[in-house]
Scaffold this motif. Structure first.
Motif, PDB file in Angstrom:
ATOM      1  N   LEU A  30       0.821  -1.211   0.000  1.00 18.76           N
ATOM      2  CA  LEU A  30       0.000   0.000   0.000  1.00 18.76           C
ATOM      3  C   LEU A  30       0.858   1.266   0.000  1.00 18.76           C
ATOM      4  O   LEU A  30       0.475   2.275  -0.603  1.00 18.76           O
ATOM      5  CB  LEU A  30      -0.922   0.003   1.223  1.00 18.76           C
ATOM      6  CG  LEU A  30      -2.162  -0.877   1.129  1.00 18.76           C
ATOM      7  CD1 LEU A  30      -2.825  -1.019   2.496  1.00 18.76           C
ATOM      8  CD2 LEU A  30      -3.153  -0.297   0.125  1.00 18.76           C
ATOM      9  N   GLY A  45      -5.952  -1.997  -0.644  1.00 17.98           N
ATOM     10  CA  GLY A  45      -6.637  -1.322   0.457  1.00 17.98           C
ATOM     11  C   GLY A  45      -7.859  -2.091   0.917  1.00 17.98           C
ATOM     12  O   GLY A  45      -8.102  -2.223   2.122  1.00 17.98           O
ATOM     13  N   SER A 124      -2.817   7.516   6.165  1.00 14.41           N
ATOM     14  CA  SER A 124      -1.944   6.498   5.560  1.00 14.41           C
ATOM     15  C   SER A 124      -0.590   6.454   6.264  1.00 14.41           C
ATOM     16  O   SER A 124      -0.108   5.379   6.646  1.00 14.41           O
ATOM     17  CB  SER A 124      -1.733   6.796   4.070  1.00 14.41           C
ATOM     18  OG  SER A 124      -2.923   6.673   3.353  1.00 14.41           O
TER      19      SER A 124
END
Length: 242
Positions: A30, A45, A124
């Motif tokens: 990711l 995700g 993130s």
């Protein structure tokens, strides 16, 4: 009955370890957006969301025991990190679904795209750091399990020190990569856009993020050891006073 219970616990532990390894691999994938591209990034995700839900189901007992027992310094740290990971994952799920063009575009979710983009970027990088710390807090358990497996084998002190030096070198390289990538600016939203080097090789990208993960695992692992030693010494001191 006891043997069955022990066998069941070992089986559940193996599932947890395998699940955590998959989550680690997906987390690295990711972070390598410049390698995977938008569509694959979304599917990774979605996969991470499924794995995270499975991880929480397997560890639901932790939530049930939140308000039970006493809180040592280590338990306070672990609880704060776990809840922070949960918050970051909820933010990532919401913003990811809202911005999705491929994997989860079928889910009807309304909201500000600009806010979702900022939330996704910050969450993130916070999620990456927090999940790495979370892994480090549990790393001692993995070390203990490995130690039991090799307890009958002779391991020289030199070999142990070589492994420690290797871990320090990884952490040091991770610190350099963390600084060069300017991760802090993304976590604090000082930079509104993430910059990717699309000419960087896949090996280089994954190596750098693995090293950054190693940095936070190393920090949290030794922090956990220190807190446990302090708590143990405190309990011992109180016991002697009695």
């Amino acid at each position: 009955m006891k043997q069955k219970e022990v066998g069941g616990m070992k089986g559940k532990m193996k599932i947890k370890i395998i699940l955590d390894l998959f989550m680690t691999a997906v987390l690295l994938a990711l972070m390598a957006f410049q390698i995977t591209g938008q569509e694959l990034h979304e599917w990774f995700g979605a996969g991470m969301l499924v794995l995270f839900l499975a991880h929480n189901i397997l560890n639901f007992k932790w939530y049930k025991n939140l308000f039970k027992g006493s809180y040592t310094m280590f338990r306070v740290l672990q609880t704060v990190i776990n809840l922070a990971v949960l918050i970051s994952m909820l933010c990532l799920a919401y913003s990811g679904i809202l911005m999705s063009r491929y994997a989860l575009s079928f889910i009807p979710l309304d909201g500000s795209m600009a806010l979702a983009r900022q939330m996704h970027m910050a969450a993130s990088y916070w999620g990456f750091v927090l999940m790495s710390i979370h892994a480090g807090l549990h790393y001692g358990m993995l070390v203990g399990m490995v130690g039991k497996k090799v307890k009958d084998r002779s391991i020289s002190k030199a070999a142990v020190w070589v492994l420690r030096v290797f871990a320090v070198l990884i952490a040091a390289y991770g610190a350099v990569c963390f600084y060069r990538a300017n991760i802090i600016s993304y976590m604090l939203l000082k930079n509104q856009f993430a910059f990717f080097d699309f000419e960087q090789s896949a090996v280089s990208v994954f190596t750098e993020y693995a090293a950054m993960m190693g940095l936070w695992i190393c920090i949290s692992y030794y922090l956990a050891k220190t807190l446990k030693k302090i708590s143990s010494a405190k309990v011992k001191k109180e016991g002697n006073l009695e």
